[in-house]
Design a protein around this motif. Structure first.
Motif, mmCIF file in Angstrom:
data_model
loop_
_atom_site.group_PDB
_atom_site.id
_atom_site.type_symbol
_atom_site.label_atom_id
_atom_site.label_comp_id
_atom_site.label_asym_id
_atom_site.label_seq_id
_atom_site.Cartn_x
_atom_site.Cartn_y
_atom_site.Cartn_z
ATOM 1 N N CYS A 1 0.821 -1.165 0.263
ATOM 2 C CA CYS A 1 0.142 -0.353 0.044
ATOM 3 C C CYS A 1 1.007 0.878 -0.097
ATOM 4 C CB CYS A 1 -0.802 0.037 1.580
ATOM 5 S SG CYS A 1 -1.943 1.556 1.472
ATOM 6 N N ASP A 2 0.087 2.166 -1.185
ATOM 7 C CA ASP A 2 1.304 3.507 -0.549
ATOM 8 C C ASP A 2 1.282 4.370 0.181
ATOM 9 O OD1 ASP A 2 2.765 3.335 -2.919
ATOM 10 O OD2 ASP A 2 0.446 4.148 -4.385
ATOM 11 N N ARG A 3 -0.020 4.058 0.885
ATOM 12 C CA ARG A 3 -0.465 4.985 2.176
ATOM 13 C C ARG A 3 0.508 4.344 3.644
ATOM 14 N NH1 ARG A 3 -6.519 6.833 1.310
ATOM 15 N NH2 ARG A 3 -6.313 8.331 -0.638
ATOM 16 N N CYS A 4 0.136 3.178 4.043
ATOM 17 C CA CYS A 4 0.233 2.349 5.091
ATOM 18 C C CYS A 4 1.308 1.500 5.038
ATOM 19 C CB CYS A 4 -0.904 2.005 5.725
ATOM 20 S SG CYS A 4 -1.388 0.294 4.981
ATOM 21 N N PHE B 1 -0.542 -6.106 0.478
ATOM 22 C CA PHE B 1 -1.990 -7.095 0.772
ATOM 23 C C PHE B 1 -2.315 -7.802 -1.026
ATOM 24 C CE2 PHE B 1 -1.563 -2.945 -1.867
ATOM 25 C CZ PHE B 1 -2.353 -2.714 -3.112
ATOM 26 N N LYS C 1 -5.525 -7.772 -3.513
ATOM 27 C CA LYS C 1 -7.143 -7.301 -4.033
ATOM 28 C C LYS C 1 -7.222 -7.640 -4.929
ATOM 29 C CE LYS C 1 -8.347 -2.495 -4.597
ATOM 30 N NZ LYS C 1 -7.672 -1.140 -4.405
ATOM 31 N N LEU D 1 -3.932 1.178 -3.121
ATOM 32 C CA LEU D 1 -3.743 1.711 -1.408
ATOM 33 C C LEU D 1 -4.982 -0.226 -1.645
ATOM 34 C CD1 LEU D 1 -5.676 4.703 -2.344
ATOM 35 C CD2 LEU D 1 -3.280 4.493 -1.129
ATOM 36 N N CYS D 2 -5.001 -0.362 -0.250
ATOM 37 C CA CYS D 2 -4.843 -1.593 -0.120
ATOM 38 C C CYS D 2 -6.117 -1.453 0.709
ATOM 39 C CB CYS D 2 -4.414 -2.237 2.112
ATOM 40 S SG CYS D 2 -4.505 -0.835 3.305
ATOM 41 N N LYS D 3 -6.707 -0.561 0.299
ATOM 42 C CA LYS D 3 -8.082 0.025 0.704
ATOM 43 C C LYS D 3 -9.023 1.248 -0.130
ATOM 44 C CE LYS D 3 -8.719 0.513 5.558
ATOM 45 N NZ LYS D 3 -9.575 -0.286 6.779
ATOM 46 N N CYS E 1 -8.138 3.850 3.349
ATOM 47 C CA CYS E 1 -6.642 3.764 4.042
ATOM 48 C C CYS E 1 -6.729 4.973 4.760
ATOM 49 C CB CYS E 1 -5.959 3.041 2.482
ATOM 50 S SG CYS E 1 -3.879 3.042 4.214
#
Length: 166
Positions: free
Chosen positions: A66-69, A73, A75, A126-128, A131
Motif C-alpha cells: 500500500c502506498d499509504r500505510c 495486501f 486485492k 492502496l490496500c483499501k 486507507c
C-alpha cells in the motif's frame, strides 16, 4: 493472442465471444510488480452498424504494498473493457487510446487487455479505498486505530491558546 473477426466484420448485428488469459507479470507499477497472477479477460465483440465494439471484463488479483500505510495486501480487480476496433486509424495524431486497429481481420487481445488494465489502474496502489495511512509523527498505522500523538496547534492561534490557559 489474435481473435479472428472475419465472420462479423461485414455482418451488422453479429457478435463473437472471447475469453483469454494474459501474463502481465512484467508490468512494473512504481517500484513493484503487482500482477503475479494471470489476468483473465472475457466478453463480446459486436458489429453495431458496421462499428466493432468490444465489451467485457478484465479480472485478476493484485499483490502489492500500500502506498499509504506500507502494508502488504491482496486485492481483487475487476475492470471494464469498452473499446472500439477499426480496420485502420484515420488520423494517428488524434488517436484515441480506446480505439484499436485490427491486424488484418484479427484483434490483438494481449495488446487490448494490457492497455485496458494500465489505463484503468489507479495512480496509487492502496490496500483499501479509505486507507488512513501512517501517523506523520510516530509512524503508527492509523488503520489499526488512532495514535497517542497530540495535535500541534496552528502557530497563528498561539496567542488564543495562551488566553485559554490563563
Amino acid at each position: 493472442m489474435l481473435l479472428g473477426l472475419s465472420k462479423i466484420i461485414d455482418c451488422p448485428g453479429a457478435s463473437i465471444p472471447f475469453s483469454t488469459s494474459v501474463d502481465l507479470s512484467d508490468l512494473q507499477y512504481g517500484e513493484s510488480f503487482p500482477v503475479s497472477e494471470q489476468v483473465l479477460a472475457s466478453g463480446t465483440v459486436r458489429n453495431t452498424a458496421g462499428v466493432l465494439m468490444m465489451t467485457g471484463q478484465v479480472k485478476t488479483t493484485l499483490h502489492g504494498v500500500c502506498d499509504r500505510c506500507a502494508r502488504d495486501f491482496e486485492k481483487d480487480v475487476d475492470l471494464p473493457i469498452n473499446v472500439v476496433l477499426v480496420t485502420e486509424l484515420s488520423n494517428e495524431e488524434n488517436e484515441d487510446e480506446w480505439v484499436f486497429p485490427l491486424v488484418g481481420d484479427n484483434a490483438d487481445l494481449e495488446d487490448i487487455v494490457r492497455t485496458v488494465f494500465v489505463l484503468n489502474m489507479d495512480s496509487k496502489l492502496l490496500c483499501k479505498e479509505d486507507c488512513k495511512g501512517l501517523c506523520c509523527r510516530c509512524g503508527k498505522n492509523l488503520n489499526d486505530g488512532p495514535c497517542n500523538c497530540q495535535k500541534e496547534c496552528d502557530p497563528r492561534f498561539a496567542a488564543l491558546k495562551q488566553l485559554l490557559e490563563k
